[in-house]
Scaffold this active site. Structure first.
Site, PDB file in Angstrom:
ATOM      1  N   HIS A  55      20.628  28.034  42.712  1.00 52.31           N
ATOM      2  CA  HIS A  55      19.717  27.373  41.770  1.00 52.31           C
ATOM      3  C   HIS A  55      20.268  27.472  40.355  1.00 52.31           C
ATOM      4  O   HIS A  55      21.307  28.089  40.131  1.00 52.31           O
ATOM      5  CB  HIS A  55      18.294  27.932  41.883  1.00 52.31           C
ATOM      6  CG  HIS A  55      18.147  29.370  41.480  1.00 52.31           C
ATOM      7  ND1 HIS A  55      18.741  30.405  42.166  1.00 52.31           N
ATOM      8  CD2 HIS A  55      17.469  29.964  40.455  1.00 52.31           C
ATOM      9  CE1 HIS A  55      18.426  31.559  41.600  1.00 52.31           C
ATOM     10  NE2 HIS A  55      17.669  31.321  40.544  1.00 52.31           N
ATOM     11  N   HIS A  57      19.386  28.869  37.418  1.00 50.50           N
ATOM     12  CA  HIS A  57      19.232  29.940  36.431  1.00 50.50           C
ATOM     13  C   HIS A  57      20.590  30.490  35.968  1.00 50.50           C
ATOM     14  O   HIS A  57      21.522  30.605  36.762  1.00 50.50           O
ATOM     15  CB  HIS A  57      18.361  31.075  36.982  1.00 50.50           C
ATOM     16  CG  HIS A  57      16.900  30.727  36.989  1.00 50.50           C
ATOM     17  ND1 HIS A  57      15.992  31.319  37.835  1.00 50.50           N
ATOM     18  CD2 HIS A  57      16.202  29.834  36.250  1.00 50.50           C
ATOM     19  CE1 HIS A  57      14.780  30.809  37.614  1.00 50.50           C
ATOM     20  NE2 HIS A  57      14.889  29.903  36.661  1.00 50.50           N
ATOM     21  N   ASP A  59      21.782  33.326  35.329  1.00 55.65           N
ATOM     22  CA  ASP A  59      22.384  34.485  35.993  1.00 55.65           C
ATOM     23  C   ASP A  59      22.926  34.133  37.382  1.00 55.65           C
ATOM     24  O   ASP A  59      23.325  35.015  38.147  1.00 55.65           O
ATOM     25  CB  ASP A  59      21.387  35.659  36.066  1.00 55.65           C
ATOM     26  CG  ASP A  59      20.148  35.354  36.872  1.00 55.65           C
ATOM     27  OD1 ASP A  59      19.582  34.254  36.714  1.00 55.65           O
ATOM     28  OD2 ASP A  59      19.731  36.214  37.672  1.00 55.65           O
ATOM     29  N   HIS A  60      22.945  32.830  37.706  1.00 56.36           N
ATOM     30  CA  HIS A  60      23.523  32.362  38.970  1.00 56.36           C
ATOM     31  C   HIS A  60      24.632  31.337  38.737  1.00 56.36           C
ATOM     32  O   HIS A  60      25.414  31.073  39.640  1.00 56.36           O
ATOM     33  CB  HIS A  60      22.430  31.769  39.865  1.00 56.36           C
ATOM     34  CG  HIS A  60      21.379  32.772  40.216  1.00 56.36           C
ATOM     35  ND1 HIS A  60      21.234  33.297  41.476  1.00 56.36           N
ATOM     36  CD2 HIS A  60      20.448  33.396  39.440  1.00 56.36           C
ATOM     37  CE1 HIS A  60      20.246  34.199  41.467  1.00 56.36           C
ATOM     38  NE2 HIS A  60      19.756  34.266  40.243  1.00 56.36           N
ATOM     39  N   HIS A 113      10.791  29.315  43.769  1.00 62.00           N
ATOM     40  CA  HIS A 113      11.271  30.056  42.592  1.00 62.00           C
ATOM     41  C   HIS A 113      11.648  29.032  41.514  1.00 62.00           C
ATOM     42  O   HIS A 113      11.224  29.130  40.368  1.00 62.00           O
ATOM     43  CB  HIS A 113      12.460  30.910  43.006  1.00 62.00           C
ATOM     44  CG  HIS A 113      13.143  31.630  41.886  1.00 62.00           C
ATOM     45  ND1 HIS A 113      12.558  32.651  41.180  1.00 62.00           N
ATOM     46  CD2 HIS A 113      14.386  31.478  41.348  1.00 62.00           C
ATOM     47  CE1 HIS A 113      13.409  33.087  40.258  1.00 62.00           C
ATOM     48  NE2 HIS A 113      14.522  32.390  40.336  1.00 62.00           N
ATOM     49  N   ASP A 132      17.483  33.634  44.952  1.00 58.89           N
ATOM     50  CA  ASP A 132      16.255  34.280  44.470  1.00 58.89           C
ATOM     51  C   ASP A 132      15.019  33.849  45.266  1.00 58.89           C
ATOM     52  O   ASP A 132      13.898  33.900  44.759  1.00 58.89           O
ATOM     53  CB  ASP A 132      16.026  33.964  42.988  1.00 58.89           C
ATOM     54  CG  ASP A 132      16.972  34.729  42.070  1.00 58.89           C
ATOM     55  OD1 ASP A 132      17.774  35.533  42.572  1.00 58.89           O
ATOM     56  OD2 ASP A 132      16.906  34.510  40.847  1.00 58.89           O
ATOM     57  N   HIS A 170      19.685  39.843  43.871  1.00 58.52           N
ATOM     58  CA  HIS A 170      19.271  40.922  42.971  1.00 58.52           C
ATOM     59  C   HIS A 170      18.990  42.219  43.723  1.00 58.52           C
ATOM     60  O   HIS A 170      18.501  42.199  44.854  1.00 58.52           O
ATOM     61  CB  HIS A 170      18.001  40.533  42.192  1.00 58.52           C
ATOM     62  CG  HIS A 170      18.221  39.457  41.186  1.00 58.52           C
ATOM     63  ND1 HIS A 170      18.699  39.702  39.915  1.00 58.52           N
ATOM     64  CD2 HIS A 170      18.033  38.118  41.264  1.00 58.52           C
ATOM     65  CE1 HIS A 170      18.792  38.558  39.248  1.00 58.52           C
ATOM     66  NE2 HIS A 170      18.398  37.581  40.052  1.00 58.52           N
TER      67      HIS A 170
HETATM   68 FE    FE Z   1      18.270  35.480  39.462  1.00 57.98          FE
HETATM   69 ZN    ZN Z   2      16.520  32.873  39.445  1.00 56.27          ZN
END
Ligand code: FE
Ligand code: ZN
Length: 254
Positions: A55, A57, A59-60, A113, A132, A170
């Site tokens: 996805h 975000h 941090d991905h 999410h 996530d 995570h």
């Molecule tokens: Fe994440």
């Molecule tokens: Zn995420």
């Protein structure tokens, strides 16, 4: 054989490098950063073939552009995220198959999410890269989707074979487990698991991967049909979606 390397980055993220030794093809799932991936490539003498994003975000996808520029890899992500995945080359939808050498992964759409979330399921290897959507003893927050969407997405994952290894993005296990115990204090397997998890974290070790079977036994978001959990929430004989919705709401403010 598919070699999987887990790279811990940032506070609690995991990046996964997947390597097929026969073809030499290598993929990275959700590179939050580029450098730790480049370091693995150099140490192993591997060439990066694909980035698989779950996805949009940061941090991905944070490492996408640098990795693409330095390795010439192809970036694969959800069609629904076409406009917001940096450097995307090809989009996938539910049911698509992607190949890494002779290994094949099925794309499963799991909105909730975010609206464009996908997971990658290597059926033969029984390995799931779930971003996530599903965490060990937890699930992703609802940022863009509805509780009903997330519940439907989680049902798809819950239906996979119990021995399926789940690689989430995570390390939220310990906090998730504390919430799980608060809604299912009498779950013996959960109690035992928390002892194991505490030991692993004390030694700074990863609690991921888990399996679908372990999650069915201990993850409250897979256990909306548990009588004791329903009773604890005051939601006996309610629909599974309403149990899930209440669980997600409680976890948000736990
Ligand atoms: Fe994440
Ligand atoms: Zn995420």
């Amino acid at each position: 054989m598919l070699t999987i390397i887990q790279i811990p980055v940032l506070t609690d993220n995991y990046i996964y490098v997947l390597h097929d030794s026969v073809s030499g093809e290598t993929a990275v799932v959700d590179p939050a950063l580029a450098q730790p991936v480049l370091d693995v490539m150099e140490a192993k003498d591997w060439q990066l073939t694909y980035i698989l994003n779950t996805h949009h975000h940061w941090d991905h996808v944070g490492g996408n552009l640098e990795l693409k520029q330095k390795t010439g890899c192809q970036i694969i992500a959800a069609q629904a995220d076409w406009a917001r995945i940096p450097g995307i080359d090809s989009c996938v939808v539910d049911g698509d198959i992607i190949s890494l050498g002779q290994h094949q992964a099925r794309v499963i759409e799991t909105p909730g999410h975010t609206s464009g979330h996908v997971v990658y399921y290597f059926a033969k290897n029984q390995e799931l890269f779930c971003g996530d959507t599903l965490f060990v003893m937890g699930c992703g927050r609802l940022f863009e989707g509805t509780a009903e969407q997330m519940w439907t997405s989680l049902q798809k994952l819950k239906a996979l074979p119990p021995s399926t290894q789940i690689y989430c993005t995570h390390e939220y296990t310990q906090a998730n487990g504390k919430f799980a115990l608060s809604v299912e204090p009498d779950n013996f397997q959960l109690q035992q698991r928390m002892i194991d998890v505490a030991q692993l974290r004390l030694n700074n070790k990863s609690t991921v991967p888990s399996t679908i079977g372990e999650e069915r036994a201990t993850n409250p978001f897979f256990r909306e049909d548990s009588r004791s959990l329903q009773k604890k929430l005051g939601l006996e004989n309610q629909s599974p979606v309403s149990v899930f919705t209440e669980l997600r709401k409680r976890k948000d403010s736990f």
